[in-house]
Design a protein around this motif. Structure first.
Motif, PDB file in Angstrom:
ATOM      1  N   LEU A 278       0.822  -1.218   0.000  1.00 25.59           N
ATOM      2  CA  LEU A 278       0.000   0.000   0.000  1.00 25.59           C
ATOM      3  C   LEU A 278       0.856   1.268   0.000  1.00 25.59           C
ATOM      4  N   SER A 279       2.025   1.215   0.665  1.00 27.83           N
ATOM      5  CA  SER A 279       2.849   2.435   0.676  1.00 27.83           C
ATOM      6  C   SER A 279       3.378   2.698  -0.733  1.00 27.83           C
ATOM      7  N   ILE A 280       3.731   1.619  -1.458  1.00 29.15           N
ATOM      8  CA  ILE A 280       4.187   1.811  -2.842  1.00 29.15           C
ATOM      9  C   ILE A 280       3.031   2.305  -3.708  1.00 29.15           C
ATOM     10  N   ALA A 281       1.848   1.689  -3.489  1.00 33.93           N
ATOM     11  CA  ALA A 281       0.688   2.088  -4.292  1.00 33.93           C
ATOM     12  C   ALA A 281       0.414   3.577  -4.113  1.00 33.93           C
ATOM     13  N   ARG A 282       0.501   4.054  -2.866  1.00 35.50           N
ATOM     14  CA  ARG A 282       0.224   5.473  -2.628  1.00 35.50           C
ATOM     15  C   ARG A 282       1.268   6.363  -3.317  1.00 35.50           C
ATOM     16  N   GLU A 283       2.547   5.956  -3.226  1.00 35.85           N
ATOM     17  CA  GLU A 283       3.607   6.753  -3.894  1.00 35.85           C
ATOM     18  C   GLU A 283       3.318   6.852  -5.392  1.00 35.85           C
ATOM     19  N   LEU A 284       2.909   5.703  -5.976  1.00 35.53           N
ATOM     20  CA  LEU A 284       2.672   5.686  -7.423  1.00 35.53           C
ATOM     21  C   LEU A 284       1.493   6.577  -7.800  1.00 35.53           C
ATOM     22  N   VAL A 285       0.389   6.453  -7.039  1.00 35.73           N
ATOM     23  CA  VAL A 285      -0.797   7.256  -7.379  1.00 35.73           C
ATOM     24  C   VAL A 285      -0.472   8.742  -7.208  1.00 35.73           C
ATOM     25  N   GLU A 286       0.276   9.070  -6.153  1.00 34.63           N
ATOM     26  CA  GLU A 286       0.623  10.486  -5.960  1.00 34.63           C
ATOM     27  C   GLU A 286       1.532  10.975  -7.080  1.00 34.63           C
ATOM     28  N   ALA A 287       2.420  10.088  -7.573  1.00 35.60           N
ATOM     29  CA  ALA A 287       3.276  10.493  -8.694  1.00 35.60           C
ATOM     30  C   ALA A 287       2.438  10.739  -9.953  1.00 35.60           C
ATOM     31  N   MET A 288       1.236  10.146  -9.978  1.00 36.80           N
ATOM     32  CA  MET A 288       0.348  10.401 -11.127  1.00 36.80           C
ATOM     33  C   MET A 288      -0.505  11.647 -10.888  1.00 36.80           C
ATOM     34  N   GLY A 289      -0.247  12.316  -9.748  1.00 33.22           N
ATOM     35  CA  GLY A 289      -1.002  13.533  -9.434  1.00 33.22           C
ATOM     36  C   GLY A 289      -2.340  13.230  -8.792  1.00 33.22           C
ATOM     37  N   GLY A 290      -2.521  12.003  -8.304  1.00 34.23           N
ATOM     38  CA  GLY A 290      -3.791  11.627  -7.688  1.00 34.23           C
ATOM     39  C   GLY A 290      -3.636  11.320  -6.216  1.00 34.23           C
ATOM     40  N   SER A 291      -4.635  10.637  -5.645  1.00 36.55           N
ATOM     41  CA  SER A 291      -4.541  10.269  -4.225  1.00 36.55           C
ATOM     42  C   SER A 291      -5.139   8.885  -4.018  1.00 36.55           C
ATOM     43  N   LEU A 292      -4.663   8.227  -2.957  1.00 40.44           N
ATOM     44  CA  LEU A 292      -5.157   6.882  -2.629  1.00 40.44           C
ATOM     45  C   LEU A 292      -5.612   6.897  -1.180  1.00 40.44           C
ATOM     46  N   SER A 293      -6.860   6.471  -0.934  1.00 37.96           N
ATOM     47  CA  SER A 293      -7.356   6.480   0.441  1.00 37.96           C
ATOM     48  C   SER A 293      -8.192   5.222   0.674  1.00 37.96           C
ATOM     49  N   ALA A 294      -8.609   5.032   1.917  1.00 37.40           N
ATOM     50  CA  ALA A 294      -9.385   3.827   2.218  1.00 37.40           C
ATOM     51  C   ALA A 294     -10.445   4.135   3.248  1.00 37.40           C
ATOM     52  N   THR A 295     -11.582   3.435   3.134  1.00 35.13           N
ATOM     53  CA  THR A 295     -12.618   3.500   4.164  1.00 35.13           C
ATOM     54  C   THR A 295     -12.966   2.059   4.493  1.00 35.13           C
ATOM     55  N   SER A 296     -13.431   1.828   5.716  1.00 36.73           N
ATOM     56  CA  SER A 296     -13.708   0.435   6.059  1.00 36.73           C
ATOM     57  C   SER A 296     -14.714   0.328   7.190  1.00 36.73           C
ATOM     58  N   GLN A 297     -15.449  -0.760   7.178  1.00 37.75           N
ATOM     59  CA  GLN A 297     -16.328  -1.079   8.293  1.00 37.75           C
ATOM     60  C   GLN A 297     -15.909  -2.447   8.784  1.00 37.75           C
ATOM     61  N   PRO A 298     -15.261  -2.497   9.957  1.00 34.67           N
ATOM     62  CA  PRO A 298     -14.775  -3.790  10.431  1.00 34.67           C
ATOM     63  C   PRO A 298     -15.891  -4.831  10.447  1.00 34.67           C
ATOM     64  N   GLY A 299     -15.578  -5.994   9.919  1.00 33.30           N
ATOM     65  CA  GLY A 299     -16.572  -7.077   9.871  1.00 33.30           C
ATOM     66  C   GLY A 299     -17.384  -7.072   8.588  1.00 33.30           C
ATOM     67  N   LEU A 300     -17.461  -5.912   7.909  1.00 32.41           N
ATOM     68  CA  LEU A 300     -18.294  -5.830   6.699  1.00 32.41           C
ATOM     69  C   LEU A 300     -17.466  -5.707   5.418  1.00 32.41           C
ATOM     70  N   GLY A 301     -16.327  -5.053   5.519  1.00 25.65           N
ATOM     71  CA  GLY A 301     -15.491  -4.919   4.322  1.00 25.65           C
ATOM     72  C   GLY A 301     -14.833  -3.564   4.215  1.00 25.65           C
ATOM     73  N   SER A 302     -13.997  -3.421   3.194  1.00 27.51           N
ATOM     74  CA  SER A 302     -13.246  -2.171   3.014  1.00 27.51           C
ATOM     75  C   SER A 302     -13.382  -1.695   1.579  1.00 27.51           C
ATOM     76  N   THR A 303     -13.146  -0.410   1.379  1.00 27.42           N
ATOM     77  CA  THR A 303     -13.085   0.136   0.025  1.00 27.42           C
ATOM     78  C   THR A 303     -11.836   0.987  -0.095  1.00 27.42           C
ATOM     79  N   PHE A 304     -11.063   0.753  -1.146  1.00 28.77           N
ATOM     80  CA  PHE A 304      -9.883   1.574  -1.435  1.00 28.77           C
ATOM     81  C   PHE A 304     -10.215   2.448  -2.637  1.00 28.77           C
TER      82      PHE A 304
END
Ligand code: ADP
Length: 466
Positions: free
Chosen positions: A429-455
């Motif tokens: 994930l740290s590499i993924a964030r570096e790459l997305v930021e190098a593309m001028g974008g952002s990478l974030s995540a939201t999650s509900q424990p037990g139900l799932g996550s969204t990146f």
């Protein structure tokens, strides 16, 4: 991508006569709050300058001529503390009343030092002596400034208040109304002239104060580069510690397995066990190779050598290709369904095809890994006027709010024993964030424990390129 700014539309403005414009600008100074703040600073300059002078010179002379050495030193020390306090007060006054941006008096020191060392450092700092000179110069300046402000402002204000007071207390008479013109109007002009002069004096003094009270630009730069070097050094040491720690387990496992295969013939495991051990060795070796790839990628990102070829790219084919590549394996091996939920046609963004595919693969792989059997991983693409979002959602274990804050950090794993089973080193994930930021974008995540996550990958939207 080129964007054209709309032409500014010219609104017809009635031509202002230069004379009335000049008068407006000349008189405007009377209603500017800064004029009154400047005047307040100048009017208080004499009492403050006198206080600084008496305390500093008095303290220094008493300290120097006190018979008992120890008491004399205490006097000098107290004078030094008072000077520091006065300098801090002056800095605040200059910022607040004169509106001048003054650099800090000293640079933060993170080292723990003894009070003696602190005193020596303080005496060796040029800004200590500069601020002392400033405090002493404030007396002659105060005599000049306070007298000037008093001489200019008092008659003007009296000239304005006199006719107004006369009308209020004696009622409107021809004479009182005449006073509104003389001295009233003349006093208004006088007040404007006074403020112009006083503002100019305040500006010059403010510039002098900024030079004398704050640390110099050169010192600030030296401190900033030292701080940056320390941070880089710390992160390098942390990286070495983490890498050594991560290498230890797979290498120990490979070593144990290979050693067992090299035992004397009689002690060697049977063919089935030998094959199992070779397979484990192969898996661990691959993990090590992946780790080295990841480390190289991070090193390139740190030395700003990470090459990302940004251009307008169409998202549909990239997302489709990643989903098609991972879906069969996920279904066969983990009974997890990977599907493309929403993919509006013709969505383009600024990015790098290969790097985006790499990030998406990482996110979808994580989603598969952290979702129990029977779960679903879905990818959705949506766009707004200037941004495009790719969401990778799963129906997995979820991530607690406390972990969510750290998952993009290097080597962070929510549960290292579980992550070890899934093969991760906590770098993806740290590499993924570096790459997305190098593309001028952002990478974030939201999650509900037990139900799932969204990146969420968010990129800048682009016009389709031909
Ligand atoms: P790893 O290679 O260990 O998966 P990452 O940097 O990709 O490392 O992820 C860091 C941590 O974030 C993982 O160890 C895992 O605990 C958590 N994580 C990542 N993706 C998910 C997900 N989709 N669901 C739950 N936890 C996740």
């Amino acid at each position: 991508m080129e964007s054209t700014a709309p032409e500014p539309t010219a609104t017809p403005v009635a031509p202002a006569s230069p004379a009335s414009d000049w008068v407006k600008r000349f008189l405007h100074v009377i209603i500017e709050p800064r004029s009154y703040l400047n005047a307040l600073y100048l009017l208080t300059a004499l009492p403050l300058g006198l206080t600084y002078f008496v305390v500093l010179i008095g303290g220094a002379v008493t300290g120097a001529f006190t018979g008992i050495i120890l008491i004399g030193l205490l006097f000098l020390l107290a004078t030094l503390v008072a000077a520091w306090g006065f300098a801090l007060l002056e800095r605040e006054l200059v910022i607040l009343l004169l509106g001048v941006n003054v650099p800090p008096l000293s640079l933060p020191n993170t080292e723990l030092v003894t009070p003696w060392r602190m005193l020596v450092n303080h005496l060796r700092t040029p800004s200590t002596w500069r601020s002392m000179v400033y405090l002493l110069v404030k007396l002659p300046f105060g005599i000049f400034a306070t007298v000037l402000a008093g001489v200019m402002l008092v008659p003007s204000i009296a000239g304005i208040l006199f006719p107004v007071g006369r009308i209020v207390f004696e009622g409107p008479s021809v004479e009182a109304i005449g006073n509104l013109i003389f001295p009233g109007a003349l006093a208004v002009v006088g007040l404007a002239v006074s403020f112009h002069v006083l503002n100019a004096v305040a500006r010059i003094w403010g510039r002098f104060a900024a030079d004398m009270l704050g640390v110099s630009e050169e010192q600030r730069q030296v401190w900033e580069s030292r701080r940056r070097a320390e941070t880089a050094d710390r992160s390098r040491r942390e990286l070495i510690m983490n890498v050594s720690h991560e290498l230890r387990t797979p290498i120990a496992s490979i070593q144990a397995h290979v050693d067992s295969l090299l035992l004397p013939e009689a002690d060697r495991p049977d063919a089935a066990e030998t094959e199992r051990r070779l397979r484990v060795t192969a898996v661990e070796t691959r993990r090590l190779a992946d780790l080295i790839e990841d480390l190289l990628m991070l090193a390139r990102a740190d030395s700003e050598e990470l090459k990302v070829a940004n251009r307008a790219i169409e998202l549909g084919p990239i997302v489709d290709q990643v989903v098609q590549a991972l879906a069969p394996l996920a279904l066969n091996e983990r009974k997890v369904t990977v599907k493309l939920d929403e993919m509006p046609a013709g969505i383009w963004a600024i990015g790098d095809v290969d790097r985006l595919a790499q990030v998406l693969t990482n996110l979808v792989r994580n989603a598969i890994n952290y979702t129990p059997e029977g779960g679903v991983v879905s990818v959705r693409v949506s766009g707004s006027a200037d941004h495009v979002q790719i969401a990778v959602s799963d129906t997995g274990l979820g991530i607690t709010a406390a972990d969510l804050e750290h998952i993009f950090e290097r080597f962070y794993r929510v549960d290292s024993s579980r992550a070890r089973d899934t093969g991760g080193f906590g770098l993806g994930l740290s590499i993924a964030r570096e790459l997305v930021e190098a593309m001028g974008g952002s990478l974030s995540a939201t999650s509900q424990p037990g139900l799932g996550s969204t990146f969420w990958i968010s990129l800048r939207r682009a016009e389709p390129s031909q």
